[in-house]
Every structure is written in structure tokens, then in C-alpha cells.
Write a protein that holds these residues in place. Structure first.
Motif, PDB file in Angstrom:
ATOM      1  N   THR A  80     -11.642   4.602   1.483  1.00 49.97           N
ATOM      2  CA  THR A  80     -11.336   5.112   2.816  1.00 49.97           C
ATOM      3  C   THR A  80     -10.516   4.077   3.602  1.00 49.97           C
ATOM      4  O   THR A  80     -10.937   2.923   3.738  1.00 49.97           O
ATOM      5  CB  THR A  80     -12.628   5.417   3.585  1.00 49.97           C
ATOM      6  OG1 THR A  80     -13.416   6.342   2.834  1.00 49.97           O
ATOM      7  CG2 THR A  80     -12.310   6.005   4.957  1.00 49.97           C
ATOM      8  N   PRO A  81      -9.329   4.421   4.115  1.00 48.12           N
ATOM      9  CA  PRO A  81      -8.515   3.454   4.871  1.00 48.12           C
ATOM     10  C   PRO A  81      -9.268   2.914   6.086  1.00 48.12           C
ATOM     11  O   PRO A  81     -10.000   3.651   6.763  1.00 48.12           O
ATOM     12  CB  PRO A  81      -7.295   4.290   5.301  1.00 48.12           C
ATOM     13  CG  PRO A  81      -7.228   5.401   4.296  1.00 48.12           C
ATOM     14  CD  PRO A  81      -8.648   5.724   3.949  1.00 48.12           C
ATOM     15  N   ASN A  82      -9.127   1.612   6.332  1.00 50.35           N
ATOM     16  CA  ASN A  82      -9.717   0.923   7.483  1.00 50.35           C
ATOM     17  C   ASN A  82     -11.252   0.932   7.465  1.00 50.35           C
ATOM     18  O   ASN A  82     -11.880   0.701   8.510  1.00 50.35           O
ATOM     19  CB  ASN A  82      -9.214   1.530   8.804  1.00 50.35           C
ATOM     20  CG  ASN A  82      -7.707   1.541   8.906  1.00 50.35           C
ATOM     21  OD1 ASN A  82      -7.043   0.532   8.635  1.00 50.35           O
ATOM     22  ND2 ASN A  82      -7.144   2.681   9.281  1.00 50.35           N
ATOM     23  N   LEU A  83     -11.852   1.194   6.332  1.00 53.50           N
ATOM     24  CA  LEU A  83     -13.309   1.242   6.257  1.00 53.50           C
ATOM     25  C   LEU A  83     -13.925  -0.102   6.613  1.00 53.50           C
ATOM     26  O   LEU A  83     -14.933  -0.172   7.343  1.00 53.50           O
ATOM     27  CB  LEU A  83     -13.742   1.667   4.853  1.00 53.50           C
ATOM     28  CG  LEU A  83     -15.251   1.745   4.590  1.00 53.50           C
ATOM     29  CD1 LEU A  83     -15.892   2.843   5.448  1.00 53.50           C
ATOM     30  CD2 LEU A  83     -15.536   1.999   3.104  1.00 53.50           C
ATOM     31  N   PHE A  84     -13.359  -1.185   6.137  1.00 55.94           N
ATOM     32  CA  PHE A  84     -13.922  -2.520   6.351  1.00 55.94           C
ATOM     33  C   PHE A  84     -13.279  -3.238   7.553  1.00 55.94           C
ATOM     34  O   PHE A  84     -13.569  -4.400   7.800  1.00 55.94           O
ATOM     35  CB  PHE A  84     -13.745  -3.374   5.100  1.00 55.94           C
ATOM     36  CG  PHE A  84     -14.483  -2.830   3.906  1.00 55.94           C
ATOM     37  CD1 PHE A  84     -15.844  -3.061   3.747  1.00 55.94           C
ATOM     38  CD2 PHE A  84     -13.827  -2.069   2.959  1.00 55.94           C
ATOM     39  CE1 PHE A  84     -16.526  -2.560   2.659  1.00 55.94           C
ATOM     40  CE2 PHE A  84     -14.503  -1.560   1.859  1.00 55.94           C
ATOM     41  CZ  PHE A  84     -15.853  -1.791   1.712  1.00 55.94           C
ATOM     42  N   SER A  98      -7.396  -1.860   3.558  1.00 53.23           N
ATOM     43  CA  SER A  98      -7.398  -0.652   2.734  1.00 53.23           C
ATOM     44  C   SER A  98      -7.412  -1.043   1.259  1.00 53.23           C
ATOM     45  O   SER A  98      -6.522  -1.753   0.787  1.00 53.23           O
ATOM     46  CB  SER A  98      -6.158   0.214   3.043  1.00 53.23           C
ATOM     47  OG  SER A  98      -6.204   1.408   2.319  1.00 53.23           O
ATOM     48  N   ILE A  99      -8.429  -0.601   0.528  1.00 54.63           N
ATOM     49  CA  ILE A  99      -8.567  -0.936  -0.889  1.00 54.63           C
ATOM     50  C   ILE A  99      -7.778   0.073  -1.731  1.00 54.63           C
ATOM     51  O   ILE A  99      -7.976   1.283  -1.616  1.00 54.63           O
ATOM     52  CB  ILE A  99     -10.047  -0.927  -1.320  1.00 54.63           C
ATOM     53  CG1 ILE A  99     -10.806  -2.040  -0.591  1.00 54.63           C
ATOM     54  CG2 ILE A  99     -10.181  -1.079  -2.828  1.00 54.63           C
ATOM     55  CD1 ILE A  99     -12.296  -2.044  -0.877  1.00 54.63           C
ATOM     56  N   ASN A 100      -6.878  -0.453  -2.564  1.00 54.08           N
ATOM     57  CA  ASN A 100      -6.120   0.398  -3.483  1.00 54.08           C
ATOM     58  C   ASN A 100      -6.630   0.305  -4.921  1.00 54.08           C
ATOM     59  O   ASN A 100      -6.488   1.272  -5.673  1.00 54.08           O
ATOM     60  CB  ASN A 100      -4.638   0.015  -3.450  1.00 54.08           C
ATOM     61  CG  ASN A 100      -4.001   0.334  -2.109  1.00 54.08           C
ATOM     62  OD1 ASN A 100      -4.403   1.280  -1.432  1.00 54.08           O
ATOM     63  ND2 ASN A 100      -3.019  -0.468  -1.718  1.00 54.08           N
ATOM     64  N   HIS A 138     -12.692  -7.771  -7.388  1.00 55.94           N
ATOM     65  CA  HIS A 138     -11.259  -7.754  -7.702  1.00 55.94           C
ATOM     66  C   HIS A 138     -10.546  -6.654  -6.904  1.00 55.94           C
ATOM     67  O   HIS A 138      -9.857  -5.804  -7.452  1.00 55.94           O
ATOM     68  CB  HIS A 138     -11.012  -7.568  -9.208  1.00 55.94           C
ATOM     69  CG  HIS A 138     -11.495  -8.717 -10.037  1.00 55.94           C
ATOM     70  ND1 HIS A 138     -12.785  -8.792 -10.532  1.00 55.94           N
ATOM     71  CD2 HIS A 138     -10.862  -9.846 -10.453  1.00 55.94           C
ATOM     72  CE1 HIS A 138     -12.941  -9.914 -11.228  1.00 55.94           C
ATOM     73  NE2 HIS A 138     -11.785 -10.581 -11.183  1.00 55.94           N
ATOM     74  N   PHE A 139     -10.747  -6.724  -5.586  1.00 52.31           N
ATOM     75  CA  PHE A 139     -10.104  -5.743  -4.702  1.00 52.31           C
ATOM     76  C   PHE A 139      -8.628  -6.076  -4.543  1.00 52.31           C
ATOM     77  O   PHE A 139      -8.238  -7.245  -4.448  1.00 52.31           O
ATOM     78  CB  PHE A 139     -10.769  -5.764  -3.324  1.00 52.31           C
ATOM     79  CG  PHE A 139     -12.259  -5.508  -3.365  1.00 52.31           C
ATOM     80  CD1 PHE A 139     -12.752  -4.244  -3.631  1.00 52.31           C
ATOM     81  CD2 PHE A 139     -13.154  -6.541  -3.139  1.00 52.31           C
ATOM     82  CE1 PHE A 139     -14.116  -4.005  -3.668  1.00 52.31           C
ATOM     83  CE2 PHE A 139     -14.524  -6.320  -3.168  1.00 52.31           C
ATOM     84  CZ  PHE A 139     -15.007  -5.046  -3.439  1.00 52.31           C
ATOM     85  N   HIS A 140      -7.808  -5.029  -4.509  1.00 49.16           N
ATOM     86  CA  HIS A 140      -6.380  -5.176  -4.221  1.00 49.16           C
ATOM     87  C   HIS A 140      -5.989  -4.162  -3.163  1.00 49.16           C
ATOM     88  O   HIS A 140      -6.451  -3.013  -3.193  1.00 49.16           O
ATOM     89  CB  HIS A 140      -5.529  -4.967  -5.477  1.00 49.16           C
ATOM     90  CG  HIS A 140      -5.729  -6.021  -6.518  1.00 49.16           C
ATOM     91  ND1 HIS A 140      -6.646  -5.909  -7.525  1.00 49.16           N
ATOM     92  CD2 HIS A 140      -5.133  -7.230  -6.691  1.00 49.16           C
ATOM     93  CE1 HIS A 140      -6.620  -6.981  -8.296  1.00 49.16           C
ATOM     94  NE2 HIS A 140      -5.703  -7.812  -7.802  1.00 49.16           N
ATOM     95  N   GLY A 141      -5.136  -4.584  -2.239  1.00 51.67           N
ATOM     96  CA  GLY A 141      -4.679  -3.719  -1.165  1.00 51.67           C
ATOM     97  C   GLY A 141      -4.513  -4.512   0.120  1.00 51.67           C
ATOM     98  O   GLY A 141      -4.931  -5.685   0.205  1.00 51.67           O
ATOM     99  N   GLY A 184      -5.006  -6.408   3.361  1.00 52.60           N
ATOM    100  CA  GLY A 184      -6.128  -7.013   4.063  1.00 52.60           C
ATOM    101  C   GLY A 184      -7.354  -7.289   3.211  1.00 52.60           C
ATOM    102  O   GLY A 184      -8.408  -7.649   3.756  1.00 52.60           O
ATOM    103  N   THR A 185      -7.263  -7.174   1.871  1.00 54.58           N
ATOM    104  CA  THR A 185      -8.455  -7.338   1.020  1.00 54.58           C
ATOM    105  C   THR A 185      -8.620  -8.753   0.486  1.00 54.58           C
ATOM    106  O   THR A 185      -9.579  -9.017  -0.252  1.00 54.58           O
ATOM    107  CB  THR A 185      -8.402  -6.370  -0.175  1.00 54.58           C
ATOM    108  OG1 THR A 185      -7.224  -6.647  -0.961  1.00 54.58           O
ATOM    109  CG2 THR A 185      -8.369  -4.926   0.292  1.00 54.58           C
TER     110      THR A 185
END
Length: 509
Positions: free
Chosen positions: A366-370, A375-377, A408-411, A413-414
Motif C-alpha cells: 500500500t503506498p505511503n503505508l509506513f 512505497s514498497i515495490n 530486502h525492501f526496495h522502493g 523511501g525504503t
């Protein structure tokens, strides 16, 4: 018995040869008594043939049941019966071959015409040739669902208030038509099905056409390709629909488990009581996801290892419907790893699918969730599950523990986003109050993590009117607390807190 007939006939013939016919009453009376004895022997022989046919039907039925439990190919059962008896049934006669005595029946003695044979959970055989066979099986259930006792809203871990969908309806919830059999070689098998969720009308993947092809080299290795469930928890090993509830899991299992995907896999035995499944797939959930949305790597692997130390088997699914006379035990481990991106995940309302969620039910992509601009891609999903159970004289106790890591988040602001760890467990107990007829069960689960601690509890009753698993009437009461999962084809609702009741009539042949 036939020797007696021959002896009487020989004696009777000898008497006529030695003594000329004089037409006196003594000779006529003797002949009349001999004919009566012959008639009695013929009648007795007919009764024995009838008893023999009934006995062979029972033997073949028992062979099929035992072979199913032992994992033997069902197609070999009739051949084993023929080898054991030295005879063939009428449909198996070759051109020019003389029928056996059993097949030589008068029209009054023949049983009613039958078309195809039936094997539980494999359906009706509609074609059976030396080049292959076809069986048709159907799974379906009708359900009344009442969720009106759920709270109308819930608050997620980020302070957002969201609505809870409350339903009360009747649904022919699922229809699955299966075609299965072998072609050219009994070791080469196919399994094709049409699968529909009527409660999900209008949503993507509401109707699914899928299946797989496989080849069994021996009991140690078989290979398959197509669509199947990733074997990441016990409920997705391939034991559907033999669960305590009808087509519904406890929420911890539903939260952690992988789903169905396309791929290749192998399964078999590593020892007398040790079984394995290993699969490489496209992603965690393929239903509702097109091939154009997949990345170019095979980044999804899932395995299971099952040990049945005491008896070498554990029956079909959950609960002890089989009524084990010896203590049956099971210990198993599962591991799944997948690199998932936003496109490879189905939309949040897709039919019969899973999404990577947080403990409060939020989809991780979900965009802007954190936070704003985050945003996690892409994410790496790792999940392990360990389960164990015992069954004895209609009683069962079964539990499972889950662990999951997201990292291993990518996107956007992650870069500073920490890995997310969740764990949980479930426990289920059941008893056959009346063998093969009435079963009661209790179950509960919970999960824990940074974003919530949801749990659920359920109690239910299963009634089997025909003393088998083909038709079942299930009544189930659930209590949910902040359910992190839910979609239209299951009785629990996303974010739901409160009671739920469902009554379901299930058909599985």
C-alpha cells in the motif's frame, strides 16, 4: 461341487448302461431322484456364484480403500483382483476370449446395468481403455453465512478507521469439476479442473481453469508441472478438502501460508516413513496475476518434509475420521522463500488468494503505508512452519507454529525500513462422537508482531449422513479478534471482531 455333479452323472450313466430300461417303477423313481439332486446342485452352484460375485465386489472395494491409504495407483486395483482370482470381469475381455462362469449369467441373474466405477475422492470413471482412462469428480458446497455480529469498523496499526464488511447471505460458494486419469502409461497422469467461487462474482479469477501433468518414476520420485499449492504449511500440502471446517482455515494459517502458483515440483519418499515435496514456482499467488506481470526470475521455492514415525501414515487431512486403532503420529517442517514485487501480488479482493499483509491486515505494498513518500515495490518473503499431531480411536490433536520474515525492501523511501518479523500458532482438537457419523471439534490461533496481536476461536460439528466423506453437513461458530485476513469466499472478514456463524452442506465425490 462340480466333482459331485460329475460323479452323480457318471453313476447315473453307468447304471443305465448296465441295466436295460424295463419301464418298471423302481428304475423311474431312481432316475427322478437323481434329476432332483442334479437340480439342487445346479441351484446350489448358482447361489455360490452369486455369493462369489458379491465377495469379489467387496474385495475390490476394500482393495481400493487400502490402496488409497497406502498411496498405490488406483488403476492397478482391478488388475490385482484379476491376478488374485485368475479371472476377468466382463468389460476386460479381449476379442474372441471366452467369458468366465461368472459372466455366463441368465438375464434374470444379471445385476442392473452399471456405467463406470466409483472411487471416493476420484469420482466416477467414464472411460477405461488400454490407452488411458478418465474420471470425473465434483466438489461443491452451499453455505449460509451470518456476520452481522461483527463490529462495523476497526482501527489499523497506523490509526486509520476502516469499515468491516458484514454479510448475511446464502451462496453456492464453490463449484469445482475435476477431470483426472492417465494416458498411454499409468505412470503419466493428468489432473485438470474448472474452479469457480460464486461468492466472488465479477472479481478477477472468479472462474479458474487449471491443472497439472505428472509422471511417477517410482515411490521415491514423481515430478509434476502446472498449477498447484506451494507446500508451505500443512493445509496446502494437498489435503484439501479434508479439513475440520468446510474450505476455511484458522486465521493464523490463512495469514502466513503461500497460495497457488504455476511451477514444477517433485515429491516422493526419502524413507519408509519420510515424505517430501519440493517446488519451484513463479510467485506466491498466481490467481488473478497475468504472465506479463511476472518478473523473469524463478524466485519462489517451497518445501515440506513429513515424518509419520508410528504407523507410516496419518490419514486424509485433519481429524480422525478413519478411526486409527494404533496411535498415528506426524511431525513436519515447511519452508518457503519468494521475492515478490507489487505487480506479482493479486489485488486485495481477489478470489482464493493470499497477499503479504501486516498483523493489522494492511497489504504491505500500500503506498505511503509506513509514512509519506514510502512505497514498497519489492520484498523478500521467508516463512517456516512446523506442525505435529496425534490420532487415536477417533480423537485428534494437531498444532502448527509459524514464523515469517519480510526484508530486502526496495522502493521510494525504503532505505531505512527495518525487517518485519511475525510469528503465530494454531491448535485444533476433534473427536468422532459417533464413528463415521458425528464429529465435534475446537480450534484456535493467534499471531503476534509489531503491528498487532489478532486471534480467533472456533467450535464446530460435522454430520456425515452416509458414513463417508462424500456428503457433510457442517455447523460452525467463530469468534474473531481483529482478523488480519478475509475475503468473500471465507467466513471471516478483514478487520472483523465478534461472532460469526455458518452452516454448510458439502459434496465431495
Amino acid at each position: 461341487m462340480m466333482f459331485a455333479v460329475v460323479a452323480i452323472c457318471s453313476g447315473f450313466a453307468g447304471a443305465q448302461t448296465a441295466t436295460p430300461q424295463t419301464g418298471d417303477s423302481t428304475t423311474g423313481q431312481s432316475a427322478s431322484e437323481s434329476l432332483k439332486k442334479l437340480d439342487l446342485l445346479v441351484e446350489h452352484n448358482s447361489q455360490l456364484e452369486k455369493q462369489n460375485r458379491e465377495l469379489m465386489d467387496q474385495i475390490e472395494s476394500l482393495r481400493r480403500v487400502l490402496a488409497k491409504q497406502a498411496g498405490v495407483e488406483v488403476e492397478s486395483i482391478t488388475k490385482q483382483t484379476e491376478l488374485a482370482t485368475g479371472s476377468k470381469t466382463a468389460p476386460d475381455l479381449q476379442q474372441g476370449e471366452e467369458p468366465t462362469a461368472t459372466a455366463k449369467l441368465t438375464s434374470s441373474e444379471k445385476p442392473p446395468d452399471m456405467w463406470g466405477s466409483y472411487t471416493p475422492n476420484l469420482g466416477y470413471k467414464v472411460a477405461n481403455t488400454d490407452r488411458g482412462d478418465v474420471s470425473i469428480s465434483i466438489y461443491s458446497y452451499a453455505r449460509y453465512l451470518n456476520q452481522l455480529g461483527l463490529d462495523s469498523t476497526y482501527k489499523d496499526a497506523f490509526g486509520n478507521v476502516k469499515n468491516v464488511q458484514q454479510r448475511q447471505d446464502f451462496q453456492l460458494n464453490k463449484v469445482q469439476i475435476k477431470f483426472l486419469g492417465w494416458m498411454f502409461d499409468p505412470k503419466f497422469r493428468y489432473f485438470m479442473y474448472a474452479w469457480s467461487s460464486n461468492a466472488s462474482q465479477g472479481l478477477g479469477a472468479q472462474v479458474v481453469l487449471a491443472g497439472n501433468l505428472n509422471y511417477a518414476f517410482n515411490k521415491y520420485i514423481s515430478v509434476g508441472a502446472g498449477i498447484r499449492s506451494l507446500p508451505g504449511t500443512r493445509s496446502v500440502e494437498g489435503n484439501f478438502p479434508f479439513w475440520l471446517g468446510v474450505d476455511t482455515r484458522l486465521i493464523a494459517d490463512e495469514f502466513f501460508r503461500p497460495s497457488y502458483t504455476s511451477g514444477v515440483w517433485a515429491w516422493g519418499k526419502l524413507g519408509h516413513r519420510l515424505d517430501y515435496i519440493a517446488m519451484i514456482g513463479n510467485n506466491l499467488s498466481t490467481l488473478g496475476v497475468s504472465a506479463a506481470q511476472l518478473n523473469n526470475g524463478f524466485n519462489t521455492v517451497s518445501t515440506s518434509l513429513v515424518w509419520t514415525p508410528s504407523t507410516g501414515e496419518f490419514g486424509q487431512g485433519f481429524g480422525d475420521f478413519e478411526d486409527h486403532q494404533k496411535l498415528a503420529t506426524r511431525l513436519a517442517g515447511h519452508f518457503t522463500r519468494s521475492t515478490e514485487d507489487r505487480q506479482e501480488q493479486p489485488n486485495s479482493d481477489q478470489f482464493e488468494n493470499t497477499q503479504i499483509r501486516l498483523e493489522d491486515g494492511s497489504v504491505i505494498f500500500t503506498p505511503n503505508l509506513f509514512g509519506p513518500g514510502i512505497s514498497i515495490n519489492d520484498v523478500t518473503y521467508k516463512m517456516a512452519a512446523f506442525d505435529g499431531g496425534v490420532k487415536y480411536h477417533g480423537f485428534s490433536l494437531e498444532g502448527e507454529y509459524f514464523l515469517r520474515w519480510l526484508d530486502h525492501f526496495h522502493g521510494p523511501g525504503t532505505a531505512g525500513l527495518a525487517s518485519i518479523f511475525s510469528h503465530g500458532f494454531q491448535l485444533q482438537a476433534s473427536a468422532m462422537v459417533l464413528p463415521k457419523t458425528l464429529q465435534v471439534y475446537l480450534g484456535g490461533s493467534t499471531l503476534s508482531g509489531k503491528y498487532g496481536n489478532p486471534w480467533d476461536f472456533r467450535g464446530g460439528l460435522n454430520y456425515f449422513p452416509f458414513h463417508n466423506k462424500v456428503i457433510r453437513w457442517n455447523n460452525e461458530f467463530l469468534y474473531l479478534y481483529h482478523s488480519p485476513v478475509g475475503y468473500t469466499s471465507v467466513p471471516f472478514a478483514l478487520g472483523g471482531t465478534g461472532p460469526v456463524f455458518a452452516t454448510t452442506l458439502e459434496l465431495a465425490f
